[in-house]
Design a protein around this motif. Structure first.
Motif, PDB file in Angstrom:
ATOM      1  N   LEU A  59      46.434  45.112  -7.545  1.00  0.00           N
ATOM      2  CA  LEU A  59      46.213  44.406  -8.801  1.00  0.00           C
ATOM      3  C   LEU A  59      46.529  45.277 -10.004  1.00  0.00           C
ATOM      4  O   LEU A  59      46.322  46.496  -9.976  1.00  0.00           O
ATOM      5  N   MET A  60      47.021  44.647 -11.059  1.00  0.00           N
ATOM      6  CA  MET A  60      47.176  45.287 -12.350  1.00  0.00           C
ATOM      7  C   MET A  60      45.898  45.014 -13.145  1.00  0.00           C
ATOM      8  O   MET A  60      45.495  43.860 -13.295  1.00  0.00           O
ATOM      9  N   THR A  61      45.264  46.063 -13.633  1.00  0.00           N
ATOM     10  CA  THR A  61      44.046  45.881 -14.431  1.00  0.00           C
ATOM     11  C   THR A  61      44.163  46.691 -15.711  1.00  0.00           C
ATOM     12  O   THR A  61      45.064  47.526 -15.860  1.00  0.00           O
ATOM     13  N   SER A  62      43.231  46.468 -16.611  1.00  0.00           N
ATOM     14  CA  SER A  62      43.284  47.140 -17.914  1.00  0.00           C
ATOM     15  C   SER A  62      43.082  48.651 -17.802  1.00  0.00           C
ATOM     16  O   SER A  62      43.388  49.388 -18.738  1.00  0.00           O
ATOM     17  N   THR A  63      42.568  49.117 -16.657  1.00  0.00           N
ATOM     18  CA  THR A  63      42.365  50.552 -16.479  1.00  0.00           C
ATOM     19  C   THR A  63      43.284  51.124 -15.406  1.00  0.00           C
ATOM     20  O   THR A  63      43.097  52.253 -14.958  1.00  0.00           O
ATOM     21  N   GLY A  64      44.264  50.353 -14.974  1.00  0.00           N
ATOM     22  CA  GLY A  64      45.232  50.857 -14.014  1.00  0.00           C
ATOM     23  C   GLY A  64      45.279  50.067 -12.723  1.00  0.00           C
ATOM     24  O   GLY A  64      44.759  48.968 -12.620  1.00  0.00           O
ATOM     25  N   ARG A  65      45.881  50.676 -11.743  1.00  0.00           N
ATOM     26  CA  ARG A  65      46.130  50.039 -10.453  1.00  0.00           C
ATOM     27  C   ARG A  65      44.847  49.945  -9.615  1.00  0.00           C
ATOM     28  O   ARG A  65      44.082  50.906  -9.526  1.00  0.00           O
ATOM     29  N   ARG A  67      31.864  45.598  -0.634  1.00  0.00           N
ATOM     30  CA  ARG A  67      30.613  45.098  -1.208  1.00  0.00           C
ATOM     31  C   ARG A  67      30.590  45.258  -2.726  1.00  0.00           C
ATOM     32  O   ARG A  67      29.533  45.422  -3.326  1.00  0.00           O
ATOM     33  N   ASP A  68      31.768  45.207  -3.308  1.00  0.00           N
ATOM     34  CA  ASP A  68      31.895  45.320  -4.771  1.00  0.00           C
ATOM     35  C   ASP A  68      31.989  43.914  -5.347  1.00  0.00           C
ATOM     36  O   ASP A  68      33.004  43.231  -5.193  1.00  0.00           O
ATOM     37  N   PHE A  69      30.921  43.496  -6.008  1.00  0.00           N
ATOM     38  CA  PHE A  69      30.848  42.108  -6.479  1.00  0.00           C
ATOM     39  C   PHE A  69      31.241  41.971  -7.950  1.00  0.00           C
ATOM     40  O   PHE A  69      30.971  40.942  -8.574  1.00  0.00           O
ATOM     41  N   ARG A  70      31.883  42.981  -8.473  1.00  0.00           N
ATOM     42  CA  ARG A  70      32.425  42.890  -9.832  1.00  0.00           C
ATOM     43  C   ARG A  70      33.747  42.121  -9.811  1.00  0.00           C
ATOM     44  O   ARG A  70      34.381  41.992  -8.760  1.00  0.00           O
ATOM     45  N   PRO A  71      34.185  41.640 -10.963  1.00  0.00           N
ATOM     46  CA  PRO A  71      35.520  41.005 -11.019  1.00  0.00           C
ATOM     47  C   PRO A  71      36.612  42.038 -10.826  1.00  0.00           C
ATOM     48  O   PRO A  71      36.365  43.251 -10.917  1.00  0.00           O
ATOM     49  N   LEU A  72      37.827  41.573 -10.569  1.00  0.00           N
ATOM     50  CA  LEU A  72      38.956  42.491 -10.430  1.00  0.00           C
ATOM     51  C   LEU A  72      39.082  43.387 -11.651  1.00  0.00           C
ATOM     52  O   LEU A  72      39.324  44.588 -11.542  1.00  0.00           O
ATOM     53  N   HIS A 128      46.212  36.474 -11.003  1.00  0.00           N
ATOM     54  CA  HIS A 128      45.683  37.520 -11.882  1.00  0.00           C
ATOM     55  C   HIS A 128      46.792  38.415 -12.423  1.00  0.00           C
ATOM     56  O   HIS A 128      46.837  38.705 -13.621  1.00  0.00           O
ATOM     57  N   ASN A 129      47.678  38.884 -11.542  1.00  0.00           N
ATOM     58  CA  ASN A 129      48.744  39.789 -11.997  1.00  0.00           C
ATOM     59  C   ASN A 129      49.664  39.129 -13.017  1.00  0.00           C
ATOM     60  O   ASN A 129      50.073  39.753 -14.003  1.00  0.00           O
ATOM     61  N   ASN A 173      52.259  54.489 -10.717  1.00  0.00           N
ATOM     62  CA  ASN A 173      52.614  53.169 -11.177  1.00  0.00           C
ATOM     63  C   ASN A 173      52.801  52.310  -9.935  1.00  0.00           C
ATOM     64  O   ASN A 173      52.510  52.732  -8.817  1.00  0.00           O
ATOM     65  N   PHE A 174      53.345  51.103 -10.104  1.00  0.00           N
ATOM     66  CA  PHE A 174      53.479  50.198  -8.970  1.00  0.00           C
ATOM     67  C   PHE A 174      54.789  50.419  -8.249  1.00  0.00           C
ATOM     68  O   PHE A 174      55.778  50.728  -8.840  1.00  0.00           O
TER      69      PHE A 174
END
Length: 205
Positions: A107-113, A123-128, A163-164, A204-205
């Protein structure tokens, strides 16, 4: 040209070629501009050459293309290349990158890959991306999307692809706003810092 004789229905772009050679690019652009295409594409880049080489080619190619017609960079879709391309006069981009890496759980996110298929997200229930307001980030957790990807559920690939694509569309809206405010270079530095491009060995990707 006869297949595209109705310019109101279609826009045929001439593709500038010439590898890394300035004179070849200049001649290719000159010849294509003489044909008065609705727009112009720049091809033969993003095929494995270093990013600084691609940027250098853009710097000596785009000045030879009309400013009043769209300039399109073919096959480029990473966040840094979109910003660097816009700085060098590119208006349009296309690439399979955001959907191709999404199918692998990247995924591409505001803080990186972010590679959501990794075990640490089980068990990470936060959003992407906690800074993203897309439908996926507002409704699904990393853990759930990881489960879908690991099970090879098509729905998971659709969510990561959505999302991407949303991320890149939102990025380009920020780029347009930065251009309107005459602060594109500042935006680049801010984005690169937040995204992690300025860190040693940043991926990078």
């Amino acid at each position: 040209m006869t297949a595209h004789a109705r310019p109101k229905d279609q826009g045929l772009f001439g593709i500038v070629q010439g590898g890394e050679y300035e004179e070849l690019r200049k001649q290719s652009a000159k010849d294509l501009v003489s044909l008065d295409f609705p727009g112009y594409a720049i091809g033969g880049l993003s095929v494995g050459e270093p990013k600084d080489v691609m940027n250098r080619v853009l710097e000596f190619t785009t000045p030879h293309l009309p400013e009043n017609k769209p300039r399109y960079l073919m096959g480029v879709g990473s966040a840094d290349s979109l910003i660097d391309g816009a700085i060098r006069g590119i208006d349009m981009f296309d690439c399979v990158l955001p959907t191709r890496i999404a199918r692998n759980g990247t995924l591409m996110t505001s803080t990186g890959r972010l590679v959501v298929r990794n075990a640490k997200y089980a068990r990470d229930f936060r959003p992407l991306d906690e800074n993203c307001d897309c439908h996926v980030c507002q409704n699904y957790s990393r853990a759930y999307i990881r489960h879908l990807i690991k099970c090879e559920e098509t729905f998971g690939f659709r969510l990561t692809s959505y999302h991407n694509l949303y991320f890149l569309l939102n990025l380009m809206e920020q780029v347009r706003q930065a251009i309107r405010e005459d602060r594109l270079l500042d935006f680049r530095e801010e984005f690169f810092e937040q995204y992690g491009f300025n860190k040693p060995n940043a991926k990078n990707f």
